[in-house]
Structure formats: structure tokens, C-alpha cells
Enzyme design. Sequence first.
Site, PDB file in Angstrom:
ATOM      1  N   ASP A   1       0.984  -1.324  -0.060  1.00 35.98           N
ATOM      2  CA  ASP A   1       0.023   0.117   0.163  1.00 35.98           C
ATOM      3  C   ASP A   1       0.842   1.283   0.050  1.00 35.98           C
ATOM      4  O   ASP A   1       0.166   2.297  -0.200  1.00 35.98           O
ATOM      5  CB  ASP A   1      -1.027   0.123   1.233  1.00 35.98           C
ATOM      6  CG  ASP A   1      -2.201  -0.997   1.103  1.00 35.98           C
ATOM      7  OD1 ASP A   1      -2.751  -1.166  -0.261  1.00 35.98           O
ATOM      8  OD2 ASP A   1      -2.667  -1.676   1.955  1.00 35.98           O
TER       9      ASP A   1
ATOM     10  N   ASP B   1      -6.697  -5.208  -3.867  1.00 32.24           N
ATOM     11  CA  ASP B   1      -6.544  -3.621  -3.753  1.00 32.24           C
ATOM     12  C   ASP B   1      -5.516  -3.304  -4.433  1.00 32.24           C
ATOM     13  O   ASP B   1      -5.069  -2.169  -4.828  1.00 32.24           O
ATOM     14  CB  ASP B   1      -6.409  -3.811  -2.198  1.00 32.24           C
ATOM     15  CG  ASP B   1      -7.118  -4.329  -1.384  1.00 32.24           C
ATOM     16  OD1 ASP B   1      -7.683  -5.543  -1.741  1.00 32.24           O
ATOM     17  OD2 ASP B   1      -7.416  -3.873  -0.027  1.00 32.24           O
TER      18      ASP B   1
HETATM   19  N1  GLY Z   1      -7.535  -3.706   2.669  1.00 33.29           N
HETATM   20  C1  GLY Z   1      -7.903  -2.579   2.089  1.00 33.29           C
HETATM   21  C2  GLY Z   1      -9.242  -2.212   1.831  1.00 33.29           C
HETATM   22  O1  GLY Z   1      -9.993  -2.330   3.052  1.00 33.29           O
HETATM   23  O2  GLY Z   1     -10.062  -2.144   1.127  1.00 33.29           O
END
Ligand code: GLY
Length: 369
Positions: A92, A148
Amino acid sequence: MTNIFALETKKLIEEKISGNLNKIQDNLPHVAGNDGVYDDTRPSWWTSSFWPGILWTLYDLTENEQYKNIAQSCNHKIERAFIEHPEKFDHDIGFQSLLTSVFKYELTGDEESKRLGLLAANFLAGRFNPKGKFIKSWDRAPGWVIVDCMMNLSLMFWASHISGDPRFKHIAIEHADTFLKYGVREDGSTCHILSFDAESGDFIEPIGGQGFGPESSWSRGNAWAIYGFANMYRFTGDERYLNASKKIAHQFIASLPEDYVPYWDHRVDTIENEPRDSSAGAIASSGLLEIADHVPQNEKRVYRDTAKRILNSLSENYATWNNPDYQGILVEGTGHKPKGNFVNVSLIYGDYFFIEAIAKLNGWNRHIF
Ligand code: GLY
């Protein structure tokens, strides 16, 4: 009815965010519960960059220096944490760097921000597993890939563009192809987590993650995939990605309830007592607008109109315009339902993508993702 096509919603957003400046300052919010007060998370947490992302967007739209000053302070916190403790960060870093260093560089040309953006891109590229052809998500499970991450690939394309080194985008393409092969089902739904053997690179199994099970259809995951694959098309011109994005979008649209705001998983057995996820609606809207930019004229309407319907419903039924003390914009977001974490709350990323989508509808065409 709030007219999201006029400047009215943009004005409401500006009122809300300028009212929040003194309250949130350079905190790094994630969640606001019933009292409407946003928390302050650690800089390495995946949501840390959405508040500065909101401020950079507002700065871009208004040129009001107040937004920029606080955004810079948030940038500094996240960048310093990354330099001092990179081991606390994961895939991320894409969200975190794009909405801080990269955004600042794009708006101001600041060379230090460019350097930090490239440092983050190298970190993300370093997570690539050449045997399995994927970017690992978390160090604790080096064979896991989550949907994601499709959004984090934008950092790889930015880095190739800025540095002239195509390796970053090669990695993004390999990763997207792996997710397309194993993570996007025939019917256009996606699964949250793919598990691979990190040693051999062999695919093992899908895992439910934030959806209710391995075969479920986590609505926010689908929203990340709609947006991520539409971006892949913008970056590469490869029709496979646009077709994937459209297929996932069709399943998403077909699953929407009457008010156009999704439940947290499209495949819950019964919707009774199940929470919505307003953030999934906001993210999907921005992704649908991205698709609309790339399809022929006769296809644009379905994607653009659905985005408008979702955004209108969010603004009408899920926004806190009438409560200036409440810091979140959207209510009824769901973070991690299976764990019972962050259910029926305001989520800062829901607010970010709502603002981003409204800005796009008002003609904003800067691409950070
Ligand atoms: N893990 C990232 C989200 O909750 O979208």
C-alpha cells in the site's frame, strides 16, 4: 435533491473540508464512529494518505494555500516514517506515495517529492516475485496477493514515466496479468486474496479476506478491480484490461440494490441486517467514470449514468451535509466485516474517492491513480 452536476456538491465538499481543517489538522485519519470525530492513525497504516490526498485535491481545485500547508505537513509525517521504518510499510505504499509525494510533485514540481516517489516505487518493485509474477502484499504472507493492489500499480507507471525506466511498468503488467488470470472470475466477480507458493510461484487457492468467503464477491474489492483494470487500459492500451474492467463493472452494477449503494459483499445470503459499504460505491463511481473515458460514445452512458446515480444516492442519503460537527462526509462505510472491524462508520478513503469522483464530474482530469 442535491444536484451533483451543478457546483452545489462541490461547494458542500469545500464547506465540509474547510470546516475540518482546524479539527483534523495534520492528523492521519482512518475511521469516524457515531460521534463523527476522525481518529489519528500511524503513518504506516494503509489509509494514512487519504486525508492529505483530499487536501491536495482541494488545493488543486481552489489554489487555497491552507490546504497545501496542512497537506505538506501530512506528507512529511508519512515520508519520514517510510524513510526511518520501511519495514512497517507494504504494497500500500502505492496509495501512500501517490497521494502524498507524487501528488505534491505533480502540483509543485518539488524535486525532493519526486525523489521520494521514486524511492517508494523502488520499494514496491522490490516486492515483485518473478517466479509467481506478482507483487506480494504483506511480508507476513509472502505468497499472498490482494485485489486492492490493482490501485497501487499506478505508482509503477508514474515511475516509468518519470525515470524513463520501463522495468516498473513491466512489473505492473506482469502483476495485472496474474490477477486477471486467477482473481477475475468468468462472471465478473473477483476474490479478495490469491494465495501462491512463494517458492515455486504456483497458485494455491483463493481466500475470502474481507469478503465473507473464497467464492464471495466483496464489493470494495470489485470496486478496486474496476478502477485498477480501467487504469491498466489507460496506461497500456491493451483491450484485455478494458474488457476485464467492463466485465467486473457489469457484475457490480447488476448487484446494486435499489438505492445504488452496495452492500459490503454482493453475495450475502440475505441483505437483512447486513451493512452497506458506501466506500465501495464511491470507489466504483470513480472507476466507472474512468471506463466511460475509454469506451465508444454509444457505450459511455451506462458507466457515466451509473456513477452519477451512485454519487447522487451517496450525496442524498449517506452524506452528513446537515451536520457540520460530523467530520466524515459519508456514513455507512464497512471496513472489515468478517472481523467485525470498522462496520457502519465513516471511512476516510470513502470520502476521498467521493470527492475525486465529484471532481471528475466537474471536469477535473488530473490522474493521480
Ligand atoms: N484492505 C484495503 C481495504 O480495506 O480496502
